[in-house]
Write a protein that holds these residues in place. Structure first.
Motif, PDB file in Angstrom:
ATOM      1  N   GLN A  63       0.825  -1.203   0.000  1.00  0.00           N
ATOM      2  CA  GLN A  63       0.000   0.000   0.000  1.00  0.00           C
ATOM      3  C   GLN A  63       0.862   1.258   0.000  1.00  0.00           C
ATOM      4  OE1 GLN A  63      -3.786   0.192   2.359  1.00  0.00           O
ATOM      5  NE2 GLN A  63      -2.670   1.800   3.428  1.00  0.00           N
ATOM      6  N   ALA A  64       1.970   1.218   0.755  1.00  0.00           N
ATOM      7  CA  ALA A  64       2.805   2.418   0.885  1.00  0.00           C
ATOM      8  C   ALA A  64       3.658   2.676  -0.350  1.00  0.00           C
ATOM      9  CB  ALA A  64       3.711   2.283   2.111  1.00  0.00           C
ATOM     10  N   ALA A  93      -8.141  15.132  -0.322  1.00  0.00           N
ATOM     11  CA  ALA A  93      -7.958  13.922  -1.115  1.00  0.00           C
ATOM     12  C   ALA A  93      -8.171  14.211  -2.592  1.00  0.00           C
ATOM     13  CB  ALA A  93      -8.919  12.835  -0.639  1.00  0.00           C
ATOM     14  N   GLN A  94      -9.164  15.062  -2.872  1.00  0.00           N
ATOM     15  CA  GLN A  94      -9.484  15.415  -4.254  1.00  0.00           C
ATOM     16  C   GLN A  94      -8.353  16.227  -4.879  1.00  0.00           C
ATOM     17  OE1 GLN A  94     -13.232  17.388  -4.454  1.00  0.00           O
ATOM     18  NE2 GLN A  94     -13.835  16.349  -6.330  1.00  0.00           N
ATOM     19  N   ILE A 111       1.117   8.724  -3.943  1.00  0.00           N
ATOM     20  CA  ILE A 111       1.664   8.623  -2.586  1.00  0.00           C
ATOM     21  C   ILE A 111       0.528   8.579  -1.573  1.00  0.00           C
ATOM     22  CG2 ILE A 111       3.133   9.753  -0.862  1.00  0.00           C
ATOM     23  CD1 ILE A 111       4.764  10.857  -3.183  1.00  0.00           C
ATOM     24  N   GLU A 112       0.577   7.605  -0.713  1.00  0.00           N
ATOM     25  CA  GLU A 112      -0.434   7.447   0.332  1.00  0.00           C
ATOM     26  C   GLU A 112      -0.340   8.601   1.325  1.00  0.00           C
ATOM     27  OE1 GLU A 112      -2.800   5.134   1.287  1.00  0.00           O
ATOM     28  OE2 GLU A 112      -2.675   4.217  -0.705  1.00  0.00           O
ATOM     29  N   CYS A 113      -1.499   9.072   1.809  1.00  0.00           N
ATOM     30  CA  CYS A 113      -1.520  10.150   2.807  1.00  0.00           C
ATOM     31  C   CYS A 113      -0.648   9.782   4.013  1.00  0.00           C
ATOM     32  CB  CYS A 113      -2.945  10.389   3.297  1.00  0.00           C
ATOM     33  SG  CYS A 113      -4.172  10.506   2.009  1.00  0.00           S
ATOM     34  N   LYS A 137      -5.729   5.644   1.725  1.00  0.00           N
ATOM     35  CA  LYS A 137      -6.214   6.995   1.417  1.00  0.00           C
ATOM     36  C   LYS A 137      -7.721   7.055   1.225  1.00  0.00           C
ATOM     37  CE  LYS A 137      -4.213   6.681  -3.227  1.00  0.00           C
ATOM     38  NZ  LYS A 137      -3.130   7.274  -4.014  1.00  0.00           N
ATOM     39  N   GLU A 138      -8.358   5.931   0.918  1.00  0.00           N
ATOM     40  CA  GLU A 138      -9.825   5.928   0.818  1.00  0.00           C
ATOM     41  C   GLU A 138     -10.424   6.255   2.184  1.00  0.00           C
ATOM     42  OE1 GLU A 138      -7.903   3.455  -0.283  1.00  0.00           O
ATOM     43  OE2 GLU A 138      -8.073   3.850  -2.447  1.00  0.00           O
TER      44      GLU A 138
END
Lengths: 257, 157
Positions: free
Chosen positions: A206-207, B70-71, B81-83, B59-60
């Protein structure tokens, strides 16, 4: 030896062979029954895509409660730099939990090496994690049954059962196992078993911002990872050990140890 | 016969051991699907691992409350990139932790944006800087906005 004795001996010999085969079946029922499990987790790593950011290592350590500052990790990223003279340099500073933020190669013992840009013939990153072997040597050597293989292929460690003898740490040809500094038991990557069983991807997958890490089910013919393994040139680490590792690599260089 | 006494002692010990074992070893410990070589274990441990706490929610999950951010990110160069890569694992946020700790350090950006000339790696295709020369000691976010990094290398302010 007359004919009668020969036939007697032959019958005895046959009986012994049949009995031995039968006992073998008792101890290894999976081989005899040839269980058709619909699920077998596999991992796919694309070394071309890996940029060495180390977000996977950070996510893994925090997700799986591995002390962040301890020099142990369930996964890490190695950097290989090959010079025009054929020299190979490899490093993984702090298991790359902070990524690779300098071009200097960490030679260990506080020494660093600068390799000029024009001398680099090839250089790449290799993420490493437990291979969840089909024939895991770490499981075979466990004297107490604390580590085992699931039907879905994932090898787990029972923290209540492990006595911390360290046999498995020595038996793993890939150096994936380590002694957990807090729980005082053997520890290793388990593909984030708590996540993959609840429809989530492993924390490292995921990362990863580039898709260099993927997880899939090799028994599912519609699975994109299974498709790549079946149709593209992939390799595994150290196949000569006969452990049948299940982490497949695209672009695995011969320099990788 | 006194010569048999040691034998009785050994037998008694074996019986005691077997009785003790039936109390100590849980019923679900034994040989399972994978056979004796690979499948000799305590079955309930599988459930224990499945119930391990998830920390990275994805991130969802972040987007359910922080829809605007997010938008914004979804159309930016940093969309992959994930939050939680920068903001840290959400865990049970907003209940626990109340506030996430954002990593604003130069080192975080340098994970990807230190210029490394690696011909066989995708790393060399990322716009990078030499951290020893580029605005030493300053936070990257003074000039660059990570959520709106629409074009590589563009100054947003």
């Amino acid at each position: 030896m007359n004919r009668r004795d020969f036939i007697k001996l032959a019958m005895k010999g046959t009986a012994v062979v049949v009995l031995a085969k039968g006992l073998d079946g008792i101890f290894r029922p999976s081989d005899v029954q040839a269980l058709a499990t619909p699920l077998r987790f596999v991992f796919l790593v694309d070394t071309y895509k890996c940029i060495g950011c180390g977000f996977c290592v950070k996510a893994c350590k925090l997700e799986n409660e591995i002390p962040f500052d301890a020099d142990v990790s369930r996964t890490w990223v190695e950097r290989y730099v090959v010079t025009s003279e054929g020299e190979v340099f490899a490093d993984t500073p702090k298991e790359a939990r902070n990524g690779f933020i300098t071009g200097q190669i960490d030679l260990g013992r506080g020494k660093f090496k600068d390799i000029p840009r024009e001398k680099i013939k090839k250089a790449f990153f290799v993420p490493k994690l437990c291979n969840q072997c089909e024939k895991p040597s770490c499981v075979q050597v466990c004297p107490v049954g604390a580590t085992y293989q699931n039907a879905d292929g994932v090898v787990l460690v029972d923290r209540k059962w492990c006595i911390g003898c360290g046999y498995c740490i020595m038996a793993c040809p890939y150096g994936m196992r380590f002694f957990h500094p807090v729980h005082h038991v053997a520890d290793k990557c388990n593909f984030c078993y708590h996540r993959i069983n609840h429809g989530l991807r492993p924390a490292c997958v995921q990362a990863c911002p580039t898709g260099a890490r993927q997880i899939g089910n090799i028994k599912d013919h519609g699975d994109p990872v299974e498709n790549i393994i079946r149709t593209q040139q992939v390799a595994v680490h150290k196949p000569e050990y006969g452990t049948n590792p299940q982490v497949y690599y695209i672009g695995l260089g011969e320099e990788v140890r | 016969m006194h010569v048999l006494r040691p034998l009785y002692v050994v037998l008694a010990l074996a019986v005691i051991m077997l009785i003790a074992r039936s109390f100590w070893v849980p019923n679900d410990f034994g040989t399972h699907e994978q056979g004796y070589t690979y499948g000799w274990y305590r079955q309930s441990n599988v459930e224990e691992w499945k119930n391990f706490t998830v920390k990275y929610r994805g991130k969802e999950f972040c987007g359910t409350c922080h829809a605007g951010q997010a938008q914004k990110l979804a159309s930016a160069h940093h969309k992959d990139i994930e939050c939680e890569n920068c903001h840290g694992p959400a865990l049970f946020h907003p209940a626990d932790p109340l506030k996430l700790v954002l990593d604003r350090s130069r080192e975080l950006c340098l994970r990807c944006h230190t210029s490394l000339f690696y011909p066989t790696s995708q790393r060399s295709q990322i716009k990078g800087i030499n951290p020893d020369q580029h605005n030493l000691g300053l936070e990257c976010t003074l000039c660059h906005k990570p959520h709106e990094a629409s074009k590589p290398g563009r100054r947003n302010r």
